[in-house]
Design an enzyme around this catalytic site. Sequence first.
Site, PDB file in Angstrom:
ATOM      1  N   HIS A 111     -61.387 -15.651 -83.002  1.00 36.00           N
ATOM      2  CA  HIS A 111     -61.160 -16.234 -84.327  1.00 36.00           C
ATOM      3  C   HIS A 111     -59.763 -16.848 -84.454  1.00 36.00           C
ATOM      4  O   HIS A 111     -59.040 -16.571 -85.416  1.00 36.00           O
ATOM      5  CB  HIS A 111     -61.375 -15.151 -85.385  1.00 36.00           C
ATOM      6  CG  HIS A 111     -61.874 -15.646 -86.695  1.00 36.00           C
ATOM      7  ND1 HIS A 111     -61.140 -16.488 -87.499  1.00 36.00           N
ATOM      8  CD2 HIS A 111     -63.032 -15.418 -87.356  1.00 36.00           C
ATOM      9  CE1 HIS A 111     -61.831 -16.737 -88.602  1.00 36.00           C
ATOM     10  NE2 HIS A 111     -62.993 -16.102 -88.541  1.00 36.00           N
TER      11      HIS A 111
ATOM     12  N   GLU B 241     -65.449 -21.311 -83.625  1.00 39.65           N
ATOM     13  CA  GLU B 241     -65.888 -20.047 -83.027  1.00 39.65           C
ATOM     14  C   GLU B 241     -67.197 -20.256 -82.274  1.00 39.65           C
ATOM     15  O   GLU B 241     -68.234 -20.500 -82.882  1.00 39.65           O
ATOM     16  CB  GLU B 241     -66.078 -19.001 -84.123  1.00 39.65           C
ATOM     17  CG  GLU B 241     -64.837 -18.763 -84.960  1.00 39.65           C
ATOM     18  CD  GLU B 241     -65.186 -18.270 -86.362  1.00 39.65           C
ATOM     19  OE1 GLU B 241     -65.712 -17.155 -86.485  1.00 39.65           O
ATOM     20  OE2 GLU B 241     -64.963 -19.011 -87.328  1.00 39.65           O
TER      21      GLU B 241
ATOM     22  N   HIS C  25     -68.471 -10.260 -89.517  1.00 42.73           N
ATOM     23  CA  HIS C  25     -67.602  -9.992 -88.363  1.00 42.73           C
ATOM     24  C   HIS C  25     -67.566  -8.506 -87.976  1.00 42.73           C
ATOM     25  O   HIS C  25     -66.494  -7.949 -87.706  1.00 42.73           O
ATOM     26  CB  HIS C  25     -66.186 -10.509 -88.628  1.00 42.73           C
ATOM     27  CG  HIS C  25     -66.104 -12.012 -88.772  1.00 42.73           C
ATOM     28  ND1 HIS C  25     -66.950 -12.883 -88.130  1.00 42.73           N
ATOM     29  CD2 HIS C  25     -65.249 -12.800 -89.501  1.00 42.73           C
ATOM     30  CE1 HIS C  25     -66.629 -14.126 -88.440  1.00 42.73           C
ATOM     31  NE2 HIS C  25     -65.609 -14.110 -89.274  1.00 42.73           N
TER      32      HIS C  25
HETATM   33  C1  BGC Z   1     -66.369 -17.245 -91.641  1.00 36.73           C
HETATM   34  C2  BGC Z   1     -65.786 -17.434 -93.025  1.00 36.73           C
HETATM   35  C3  BGC Z   1     -64.816 -16.304 -93.283  1.00 36.73           C
HETATM   36  C4  BGC Z   1     -63.777 -16.310 -92.213  1.00 36.73           C
HETATM   37  C5  BGC Z   1     -62.873 -15.130 -92.357  1.00 36.73           C
HETATM   38  C6  BGC Z   1     -65.260 -17.299 -90.670  1.00 36.73           C
HETATM   39  O1  BGC Z   1     -65.739 -17.130 -89.373  1.00 36.73           O
HETATM   40  O2  BGC Z   1     -67.350 -18.201 -91.357  1.00 36.73           O
HETATM   41  O3  BGC Z   1     -66.777 -17.452 -94.013  1.00 36.73           O
HETATM   42  O4  BGC Z   1     -64.234 -16.405 -94.538  1.00 36.73           O
HETATM   43  O5  BGC Z   1     -64.360 -16.251 -90.945  1.00 36.73           O
HETATM   44  O6  BGC Z   1     -61.583 -15.485 -92.417  1.00 36.73           O
END
Ligand code: BGC
Length: 381
Positions: A209, A347, A135
């Site tokens: 998210h 997402e 991210h």
């Molecule tokens: C990911 C997870 C990650 C989470 C973070 C998701 O988009 O795929 O692996 O732990 O985001 O909270």
Amino acid sequence: METSRRSVITAAAAAGLSAATAGTARATDRRAPVRELFGRLADGTKVHRWSLENGGTRLKVLSYGGIVQSLEIPDRHGRHRNVSLGFATLEEYVAASPYFGALIGRYGNRIGKGRFTLDGKAYQLSVNDGENSLHGGARGFDKRVWDVEGFTAGPDVGLVLHYTAADGEMGYPGTLRMKVTYTLTRRGDWRVDYAATTDRATVVNLTSHVYWNLAGEGSGSVYDHELRIAASRYTPVDAGLIPTGELAAVAGTPFDFRRAKTVGADIREANQQLLYGKGIDHNWALDKGITARPEPVAALRDPSSGRTLRIATTEPGLQFYSGNFLDGTLVGTGGHIYRQGDALCLETQHFPDSPNQPSFPSTVLRPGATYRTTTVHSFGA
Ligand code: BGC
């Protein structure tokens, strides 16, 4: 999944009222964006919270991370609840948020070892998830203060969020200028339009998210929610959740959501991919691929409240994350502890690790081009 809101319009149409008249009837709950001080960062920077409402949907957004702090929609009896996990205070978001409600970038999901090569030049990104970059790295766009302005346009209300990421920020090349628009339509849809330009070749993959629980945040597990995803293939991962590069058929696996089934139906199967993710944490390769206009890709329904969420996007991928890492250590907005499976994320995105996967759709953005994607969330009950 007929929506009660649509029924209002339909009933108005049946009664011989024009669409405009029906719109006026619904416009009574429209509220133009208002801003209040939400808190201050350690260095004194002010963080604001914007509140807006339209078509039955009530949204609260922070200038910090573009975070959706609260999204309220009615159930089948018209009772509103916040269906998005979050915190009551800025301090909690800053201290340890698993990206609750945030805008994600410069690159949504993982880039293996935080490395990639572009035009023959190797880049090392900020690594924040074992040996990988997740991210956008240690301080992605979810931890930046965005410039936010409210607007009213025809029947819509919304927010425009701007942030410019510096060349080299978190290891990424290129100054990235972004404009993200959150629109609430008169039908209560939440539409997100992402736009970005760069002054050097870079990679970009922006997403949102939000952790959904259509029964209301803090109300318990979402394993009884029914989910449909219009994808016949997904991208299997290795132990570090980096795609292997394969596009595997969902047929005959727990990843088959082509017909609606409950989130929990197959989540405890002894499947290697589920072991890697501690549940579902995978990217679906949407059958429609990249499209110029948002097309329907997923539908979620909570049988207890009747609330529904439908997602349409221009993007080719969807990360379905079943809240596996929520472990009972965080207290949410309404004062309840969040545990594993208490929410799920959907997402819309390009595929994880695309900069290292030549067979995946490209995430490269070059000077002169504009990155544009759109995702629409429609609610009903
Ligand atoms: C990911 C997870 C990650 C989470 C973070 C998701 O988009 O795929 O692996 O732990 O985001 O909270």
